[in-house]
Write a protein that holds these residues in place. Structure first.
Motif, PDB file in Angstrom:
ATOM      1  N   THR A  91       0.865  -1.185   0.000  1.00 30.66           N
ATOM      2  CA  THR A  91       0.000   0.000   0.000  1.00 30.66           C
ATOM      3  C   THR A  91       0.898   1.230   0.000  1.00 30.66           C
ATOM      4  O   THR A  91       2.092   1.128   0.291  1.00 30.66           O
ATOM      5  N   PRO A  92       0.342   2.394  -0.259  1.00 33.03           N
ATOM      6  CA  PRO A  92       1.148   3.613  -0.161  1.00 33.03           C
ATOM      7  C   PRO A  92       1.459   3.997   1.286  1.00 33.03           C
ATOM      8  O   PRO A  92       2.286   4.860   1.530  1.00 33.03           O
ATOM      9  N   HIS A  93       0.812   3.328   2.247  1.00 34.60           N
ATOM     10  CA  HIS A  93       1.000   3.628   3.668  1.00 34.60           C
ATOM     11  C   HIS A  93       1.987   2.610   4.234  1.00 34.60           C
ATOM     12  O   HIS A  93       1.603   1.604   4.821  1.00 34.60           O
ATOM     13  N   LYS A  94       3.269   2.910   4.035  1.00 32.03           N
ATOM     14  CA  LYS A  94       4.302   1.907   4.277  1.00 32.03           C
ATOM     15  C   LYS A  94       5.443   2.488   5.094  1.00 32.03           C
ATOM     16  O   LYS A  94       5.843   3.623   4.891  1.00 32.03           O
ATOM     17  N   LEU A  95       5.959   1.667   6.023  1.00 31.54           N
ATOM     18  CA  LEU A  95       7.140   2.033   6.795  1.00 31.54           C
ATOM     19  C   LEU A  95       8.342   1.240   6.297  1.00 31.54           C
ATOM     20  O   LEU A  95       8.221   0.060   5.960  1.00 31.54           O
ATOM     21  N   TYR A  96       9.477   1.898   6.271  1.00 30.68           N
ATOM     22  CA  TYR A  96      10.765   1.243   6.043  1.00 30.68           C
ATOM     23  C   TYR A  96      11.294   0.877   7.424  1.00 30.68           C
ATOM     24  O   TYR A  96      11.316   1.711   8.324  1.00 30.68           O
ATOM     25  N   ALA A  97      11.697  -0.376   7.611  1.00 29.41           N
ATOM     26  CA  ALA A  97      12.273  -0.828   8.884  1.00 29.41           C
ATOM     27  C   ALA A  97      13.729  -1.201   8.645  1.00 29.41           C
ATOM     28  O   ALA A  97      14.019  -2.145   7.914  1.00 29.41           O
ATOM     29  N   GLY A  98      14.635  -0.445   9.252  1.00 32.14           N
ATOM     30  CA  GLY A  98      16.057  -0.714   9.120  1.00 32.14           C
ATOM     31  C   GLY A  98      16.644  -1.200  10.432  1.00 32.14           C
ATOM     32  O   GLY A  98      15.964  -1.262  11.450  1.00 32.14           O
ATOM     33  N   ASN A  99      17.915  -1.570  10.386  1.00 34.94           N
ATOM     34  CA  ASN A  99      18.658  -2.073  11.542  1.00 34.94           C
ATOM     35  C   ASN A  99      18.091  -3.394  12.051  1.00 34.94           C
ATOM     36  O   ASN A  99      18.148  -3.688  13.233  1.00 34.94           O
ATOM     37  N   LEU A 100      17.532  -4.193  11.141  1.00 29.14           N
ATOM     38  CA  LEU A 100      16.984  -5.486  11.535  1.00 29.14           C
ATOM     39  C   LEU A 100      18.121  -6.473  11.802  1.00 29.14           C
ATOM     40  O   LEU A 100      19.112  -6.495  11.068  1.00 29.14           O
ATOM     41  N   GLY A 101      17.956  -7.284  12.830  1.00 21.25           N
ATOM     42  CA  GLY A 101      18.910  -8.352  13.098  1.00 21.25           C
ATOM     43  C   GLY A 101      18.890  -9.353  11.954  1.00 21.25           C
ATOM     44  O   GLY A 101      17.873  -9.524  11.275  1.00 21.25           O
ATOM     45  N   TRP A 102      20.015 -10.007  11.725  1.00 23.33           N
ATOM     46  CA  TRP A 102      20.120 -10.932  10.586  1.00 23.33           C
ATOM     47  C   TRP A 102      19.170 -12.113  10.717  1.00 23.33           C
ATOM     48  O   TRP A 102      18.826 -12.747   9.723  1.00 23.33           O
ATOM     49  N   GLY A 103      18.725 -12.410  11.928  1.00 22.64           N
ATOM     50  CA  GLY A 103      17.820 -13.547  12.127  1.00 22.64           C
ATOM     51  C   GLY A 103      16.351 -13.206  12.001  1.00 22.64           C
ATOM     52  O   GLY A 103      15.501 -14.089  12.049  1.00 22.64           O
ATOM     53  N   ILE A 104      16.020 -11.934  11.827  1.00 26.29           N
ATOM     54  CA  ILE A 104      14.617 -11.532  11.714  1.00 26.29           C
ATOM     55  C   ILE A 104      14.067 -12.005  10.372  1.00 26.29           C
ATOM     56  O   ILE A 104      14.637 -11.720   9.326  1.00 26.29           O
ATOM     57  N   THR A 105      12.947 -12.691  10.412  1.00 25.35           N
ATOM     58  CA  THR A 105      12.267 -13.147   9.202  1.00 25.35           C
ATOM     59  C   THR A 105      11.053 -12.268   8.947  1.00 25.35           C
ATOM     60  O   THR A 105      10.661 -11.469   9.800  1.00 25.35           O
ATOM     61  N   SER A 106      10.437 -12.443   7.794  1.00 25.88           N
ATOM     62  CA  SER A 106       9.205 -11.703   7.499  1.00 25.88           C
ATOM     63  C   SER A 106       8.146 -12.018   8.545  1.00 25.88           C
ATOM     64  O   SER A 106       7.434 -11.125   9.012  1.00 25.88           O
ATOM     65  N   GLN A 107       8.060 -13.285   8.953  1.00 28.19           N
ATOM     66  CA  GLN A 107       7.086 -13.675   9.978  1.00 28.19           C
ATOM     67  C   GLN A 107       7.390 -12.967  11.303  1.00 28.19           C
ATOM     68  O   GLN A 107       6.480 -12.473  11.964  1.00 28.19           O
ATOM     69  N   GLY A 108       8.640 -12.883  11.680  1.00 24.58           N
ATOM     70  CA  GLY A 108       9.014 -12.186  12.912  1.00 24.58           C
ATOM     71  C   GLY A 108       8.670 -10.708  12.864  1.00 24.58           C
ATOM     72  O   GLY A 108       8.221 -10.127  13.854  1.00 24.58           O
ATOM     73  N   LEU A 109       8.859 -10.099  11.695  1.00 22.39           N
ATOM     74  CA  LEU A 109       8.518  -8.694  11.532  1.00 22.39           C
ATOM     75  C   LEU A 109       6.999  -8.506  11.605  1.00 22.39           C
ATOM     76  O   LEU A 109       6.504  -7.567  12.227  1.00 22.39           O
ATOM     77  N   ARG A 110       6.258  -9.436  10.991  1.00 20.84           N
ATOM     78  CA  ARG A 110       4.793  -9.379  11.074  1.00 20.84           C
ATOM     79  C   ARG A 110       4.336  -9.472  12.523  1.00 20.84           C
ATOM     80  O   ARG A 110       3.470  -8.719  12.966  1.00 20.84           O
ATOM     81  N   GLU A 111       4.922 -10.395  13.270  1.00 18.42           N
ATOM     82  CA  GLU A 111       4.535 -10.584  14.677  1.00 18.42           C
ATOM     83  C   GLU A 111       4.837  -9.341  15.512  1.00 18.42           C
ATOM     84  O   GLU A 111       4.071  -8.992  16.403  1.00 18.42           O
ATOM     85  N   ALA A 112       5.938  -8.664  15.217  1.00 19.24           N
ATOM     86  CA  ALA A 112       6.308  -7.467  15.975  1.00 19.24           C
ATOM     87  C   ALA A 112       5.303  -6.339  15.780  1.00 19.24           C
ATOM     88  O   ALA A 112       5.080  -5.532  16.681  1.00 19.24           O
TER      89      ALA A 112
END
Length: 185
Positions: A91-112
């Motif tokens: 969507t146009p309503h989007k955040l950029y998330a930086g400084n993610l740990g190397w072990g973070i998965t898409s599922q982990g980001l969704r859960e957060a």
């Protein structure tokens, strides 16, 4: 704790071939974890048996096999990477998330972000050739207000020991090649 000290401790379980303590690039301080390569799988299993949950250097340590063997990211993660972005809603309503740990998965980001108002989806961006995380991702929301609220609430929050660095994402012009690659992936 230094590499030499850690090597002495793990030598009780067998031959230690390599020690790597992970340091923060900015502060040059230990991030509190590292990798120990033992001489054989049996010696690694013995190190896990001996040291997992024990006190080493005044800290309780977790000792286990890495989820992804060094150099084997593509083989192990390939199928997961292909399916990790299924259901991602852009969507146009989007955040950029930086400084993610190397072990973070898409599922982990969704859960957060799952409890944030208006949350729709999230994805981590991976290198195509190696399958390794590039250390950033995107989180989408149903409205601009929801994205702003999540930005205010979640910016700087620690995720797997690293503070999230959030910004409003700007859509960049995409070439036909990129659009085709995304559709065929």
């Amino acid at each position: 704790m230094t590499s030499d000290q850690l090597s002495e401790v793990f030598a009780e379980a067998g031959q230690v071939r390599f020690i790597e303590i992970i340091y923060d690039k900015v502060t040059d301080r230990s991030r509190g974890f590292g990798f120990v390569t033992m001489g054989s799988v049996d010696e690694a299993k013995e190190a896990i048996r001996m040291f997992d949950g024990s006190q080493v250097g005044g800290r309780t340590v977790r000792v286990n096999f890495p989820e992804v063997p060094r150099g084997g990211e593509r083989k192990v993660m390939g199928p997961k990477l292909q399916s990790s972005n299924v259901g991602y809603v852009d969507t146009p309503h989007k955040l950029y998330a930086g400084n993610l740990g190397w072990g973070i998965t898409s599922q982990g980001l969704r859960e957060a972000f799952a409890n944030q108002e208006g949350f729709l989806s999230a994805k981590v961006i991976y290198e195509r050739a190696s399958g390794r995380s590039r250390g950033f991702g995107f989180i989408t929301f149903s409205t601009a207000d929801a994205a702003e609220s999540a930005l205010t609430t979640m910016n700087g929050v620690e995720l797997e020991g690293r503070p999230l660095r959030l910004n409003m994402a700007s859509d960049r012009a995409r070439s036909n090649t990129e659009a085709y690659a995304e559709q065929s992936a």
